[in-house]
Design an enzyme around this catalytic site. Structure first.
Site, PDB file in Angstrom:
ATOM      1  N   GLU A   1     -13.799  -5.394   5.569  1.00  0.00           N
ATOM      2  CA  GLU A   1     -13.555  -6.385   6.634  1.00  0.00           C
ATOM      3  C   GLU A   1     -14.147  -5.693   8.070  1.00  0.00           C
ATOM      4  O   GLU A   1     -13.658  -4.808   8.601  1.00  0.00           O
ATOM      5  CB  GLU A   1     -12.173  -6.761   6.758  1.00  0.00           C
ATOM      6  CG  GLU A   1     -11.545  -7.397   8.112  1.00  0.00           C
ATOM      7  CD  GLU A   1     -11.964  -8.644   8.421  1.00  0.00           C
ATOM      8  OE1 GLU A   1     -12.905  -8.894   9.207  1.00  0.00           O
ATOM      9  OE2 GLU A   1     -11.655  -9.638   7.864  1.00  0.00           O
TER      10      GLU A   1
ATOM     11  N   GLN B   1       0.868  -1.338  -0.050  1.00  0.00           N
ATOM     12  CA  GLN B   1       0.053  -0.049   0.027  1.00  0.00           C
ATOM     13  C   GLN B   1       1.026   1.263   0.055  1.00  0.00           C
ATOM     14  O   GLN B   1       1.629   1.425   0.846  1.00  0.00           O
ATOM     15  CB  GLN B   1      -1.042  -0.044   1.112  1.00  0.00           C
ATOM     16  CG  GLN B   1      -1.744   1.146   1.321  1.00  0.00           C
ATOM     17  CD  GLN B   1      -2.232   1.412   2.942  1.00  0.00           C
ATOM     18  OE1 GLN B   1      -1.685   0.502   3.663  1.00  0.00           O
ATOM     19  NE2 GLN B   1      -3.182   2.133   3.214  1.00  0.00           N
TER      20      GLN B   1
HETATM   21  C1  LIG Z   1       4.304  -0.796  11.499  1.00  0.00           C
HETATM   22  C2  LIG Z   1       3.740   0.257  10.478  1.00  0.00           C
HETATM   23  C3  LIG Z   1       3.210  -0.062   9.208  1.00  0.00           C
HETATM   24  C4  LIG Z   1       2.966   0.788   8.121  1.00  0.00           C
HETATM   25  N1  LIG Z   1       2.447   0.617   6.894  1.00  0.00           N
HETATM   26  C5  LIG Z   1       2.164   1.318   5.954  1.00  0.00           C
HETATM   27  C6  LIG Z   1       1.901   0.868   4.700  1.00  0.00           C
HETATM   28  O1  LIG Z   1       1.928  -0.132   4.226  1.00  0.00           O
HETATM   29  N2  LIG Z   1       1.622   1.692   3.610  1.00  0.00           N
HETATM   30  C7  LIG Z   1       1.556   3.175   3.950  1.00  0.00           C
HETATM   31  O2  LIG Z   1       1.041   4.032   3.164  1.00  0.00           O
HETATM   32  N3  LIG Z   1       1.697   3.586   5.349  1.00  0.00           N
HETATM   33  C8  LIG Z   1       2.058   2.678   6.320  1.00  0.00           C
HETATM   34  N4  LIG Z   1       2.462   3.050   7.591  1.00  0.00           N
HETATM   35  C9  LIG Z   1       2.225   4.412   7.849  1.00  0.00           C
HETATM   36  C10 LIG Z   1       1.283   5.263   8.857  1.00  0.00           C
HETATM   37  O3  LIG Z   1      -0.014   4.974   8.123  1.00  0.00           O
HETATM   38  C11 LIG Z   1       1.515   6.374   9.408  1.00  0.00           C
HETATM   39  O4  LIG Z   1       2.710   6.100   9.963  1.00  0.00           O
HETATM   40  C12 LIG Z   1       0.678   7.104  10.100  1.00  0.00           C
HETATM   41  O5  LIG Z   1      -0.492   7.318   9.500  1.00  0.00           O
HETATM   42  C13 LIG Z   1       1.160   8.178  10.835  1.00  0.00           C
HETATM   43  O6  LIG Z   1       1.696   9.481   9.770  1.00  0.00           O
HETATM   44  P1  LIG Z   1       3.226   9.640  10.006  1.00  0.00           P
HETATM   45  O7  LIG Z   1       4.028   8.642  10.542  1.00  0.00           O
HETATM   46  O8  LIG Z   1       3.376  10.542   8.905  1.00  0.00           O
HETATM   47  O9  LIG Z   1       2.912  10.846  11.544  1.00  0.00           O
HETATM   48  P2  LIG Z   1       2.524  12.292  11.548  1.00  0.00           P
HETATM   49  O10 LIG Z   1       1.091  12.213  10.855  1.00  0.00           O
HETATM   50  O11 LIG Z   1       3.631  13.166  11.093  1.00  0.00           O
HETATM   51  O12 LIG Z   1       2.493  12.308  13.069  1.00  0.00           O
HETATM   52  C14 LIG Z   1       3.343  12.539  14.086  1.00  0.00           C
HETATM   53  C15 LIG Z   1       2.843  12.631  15.139  1.00  0.00           C
HETATM   54  O13 LIG Z   1       1.948  13.909  15.235  1.00  0.00           O
HETATM   55  C16 LIG Z   1       0.475  13.485  15.814  1.00  0.00           C
HETATM   56  N5  LIG Z   1      -0.347  14.364  14.981  1.00  0.00           N
HETATM   57  C17 LIG Z   1      -0.571  14.476  13.547  1.00  0.00           C
HETATM   58  N6  LIG Z   1      -1.633  15.052  13.317  1.00  0.00           N
HETATM   59  C18 LIG Z   1      -2.215  15.486  14.477  1.00  0.00           C
HETATM   60  C19 LIG Z   1      -3.479  16.140  14.752  1.00  0.00           C
HETATM   61  N7  LIG Z   1      -3.969  16.540  13.771  1.00  0.00           N
HETATM   62  N8  LIG Z   1      -3.759  16.286  16.158  1.00  0.00           N
HETATM   63  C20 LIG Z   1      -2.972  15.744  16.939  1.00  0.00           C
HETATM   64  N9  LIG Z   1      -1.740  14.795  16.927  1.00  0.00           N
HETATM   65  C21 LIG Z   1      -1.273  14.924  15.424  1.00  0.00           C
HETATM   66  C22 LIG Z   1       0.553  11.997  15.343  1.00  0.00           C
HETATM   67  O14 LIG Z   1      -0.276  11.282  16.384  1.00  0.00           O
HETATM   68  C23 LIG Z   1       1.819  11.610  15.655  1.00  0.00           C
HETATM   69  O15 LIG Z   1       2.103  11.663  16.965  1.00  0.00           O
HETATM   70  C24 LIG Z   1       2.821   2.137   8.579  1.00  0.00           C
HETATM   71  C25 LIG Z   1       3.077   2.749   9.907  1.00  0.00           C
HETATM   72  C26 LIG Z   1       3.713   1.738  10.732  1.00  0.00           C
HETATM   73  C27 LIG Z   1       3.919   2.076  12.072  1.00  0.00           C
END
Ligand SMILES: Cc1cc2nc3c(=O)[nH]c(=O)nc-3n(C[C@H](O)[C@H](O)[C@H](O)COP(=O)(O)OP(=O)(O)OC[C@H]3O[C@@H](n4cnc5c(N)ncnc54)[C@H](O)[C@@H]3O)c2cc1C
Length: 393
Positions: A247, A129
């Protein structure tokens, strides 16, 4: 809520139970279903094939596409029985079966369905994905990977990150920006990408536990034929979000957590006379284990709540966020309790460590549950705004 099965539900439950009893590979003593999945690839492939013959590899899919067309309650019973029996699930196929497949069923062309669905159901094609980017996770719609139309193709440039299984995948579901001038949700297109296309490179990322699950993926002038667009150009956001709830039941995870706590209790008791259980020396451990046991019952009730809403044709909203938040944070607490049982031995990994370091591995991996699929903060925002009616700012 009435927890009892109707006669039809009881008959279906008996059918599922009997099938699992007869056909499912049995995990060896002390081996979790996840370990069995990794250790016994061939054995499990045969089991998945038999599940597939019944349409139970993708129980929620309509029958005409190779699923079982199960109702919400049947899926609930099916997931419950699979979890109770610790029967292996095809986790490596989950992005294909749980996301790409349902998206194609709803938004794909007949040619796309014919070409891609059978390989998913046979478990031959692993999917990944491509949504998240270095600057787009929680705020996914701000993604910047560009796809520009050129004749019959689109030319893609950019980067994805945290892409689970990209190193094993044959195809990716990819979100890319096709109209940079449109409002951010309206300029995104949903593509199927052949991971062997020239210009795709995959670089491994190692997680806290030193496992290679996810990756960075780079696109350098990658050509995707226009037939690989799912739905309409610039309408990809809507395809991406409409299929996420195919699902419908998370009862499996509540039961899995309960089994995990039961296993920890057994371990603590079995090893109480040795150095690798703190049951005799740490009185707080009894309270911790009791708390975890109560909490898994709460998680089970929360999943019943979500499932019973779906069964009544309602769409769970903040209730689903509540379940995700509570379950993933509970998973972390259970893993922490596991480490507390082992005391100082909890820091060891490798063949000599208690349970070969599995509890440490689970502890380190549990951090990710509260990030993947929407972070805890995002779930709290949803509960605050939609559940409690608090203002946005
Ligand atoms: C094990 C694992 C597998 C994954 N697999 C996939 C995959 O296959 N494909 C894919 O596309 N993605 C994947 N992801 C990514 C995942 O979807 C993102 O890590 C997640 O959506 C968070 O985005 P970010 O890492 O950019 O963090 P950010 O969005 O940058 O967030 C950083 C911090 O800020 C906080 N934050 C952000 N916005 C707000 C808000 N509006 N209010 C309060 N707090 C906020 C968050 O909670 C977090 O603590 C995976 C992640 C993990 C950990």
């Amino acid at each position: 809520m009435d927890f009892r099965d109707t006669p039809e539900e009881a008959a279906f439950r008996a059918e599922v139970r009997e099938f699992i009893e007869k056909e499912a590979p049995k995990p060896k003593a002390g081996e979790s279903a996840a370990d069995a999945l990794a250790a016994n690839w061939q054995r499990n492939q045969e089991w998945f094939k038999r599940l597939g013959e019944k349409g139970w590899i993708a129980p929620a899919w309509p029958k005409e596409y190779g699923g079982a067309g199960m109702s919400t309650i049947q899926q609930f019973i099916f997931n419950e029985e699979m979890a109770l029996a610790r029967a292996p699930r095809p986790l490596h196929m989950i992005i294909g079966l749980g996301m790409a497949g349902p998206t194609l069923i709803v938004h794909g062309t007949e040619d796309q369905k014919k070409k891609y669905l059978p390989g998913m159901l046979r478990g031959e094609d692993i999917w990944c994905q491509g949504y998240s980017e270095p600057g787009a996770g929680s705020d996914l719609a701000s993604l910047q990977t560009r796809a520009v139309r050129d004749g019959d193709d689109y030319v893609v440039n950019g980067q994805k990150i945290w892409t689970t299984l990209a190193h094993m995948a044959k195809y990716m579901i990819l979100l890319a920006r096709t109209d940079p001038d449109a409002p951010k949700h309206r300029g995104i297109t949903y593509f199927i990408l052949d991971m062997k296309s020239p210009g795709v490179s995959v670089r491994p990322l190692y997680n806290l536990g030193n496992s290679h699950e996810f990756n960075e993926v780079f696109f350098d002038n990658v050509r995707i034929p226009k037939e690989n667009v799912i739905g309409e150009e610039n309408r990809g956001w809507y395809s991406a979000v409409t299929t996420l709830d195919f699902e419908r039941s998370s009862i499996g995870s509540a039961i899995g957590m309960k089994q995990h706590v039961e296993d920890l209790v057994e371990y603590a008791k079995d090893h109480q006379d040795g150095p690798t259980s703190t049951l005799r020396t740490n009185p707080m451990l009894r309270y911790e284990l009791s708390d975890r046991m109560i909490e898994v019952e709460v998680a089970r009730m929360l999943s019943y709540r979500v499932a019973s809403m779906q069964n009544r044709g309602l769409i769970p909203n903040y209730e689903a966020s509540l379940l995700k938040l509570y379950s993933t944070e509970l998973n972390q607490r259970i893993a922490r309790t596991g480490i507390h049982i082992l005391g100082l031995y909890g820091q060891l990994r490798g063949d000599e460590a208690p349970q070969k370091g599995r509890l440490l591995q689970t502890f380190l991996r549990s951090v990710a549950y509260t990030i993947e699929g929407g972070t805890s903060e995002i779930q709290r925002n949803i509960i605050a705004q939609r559940g409690l009616g608090l203002p946005r700012d």
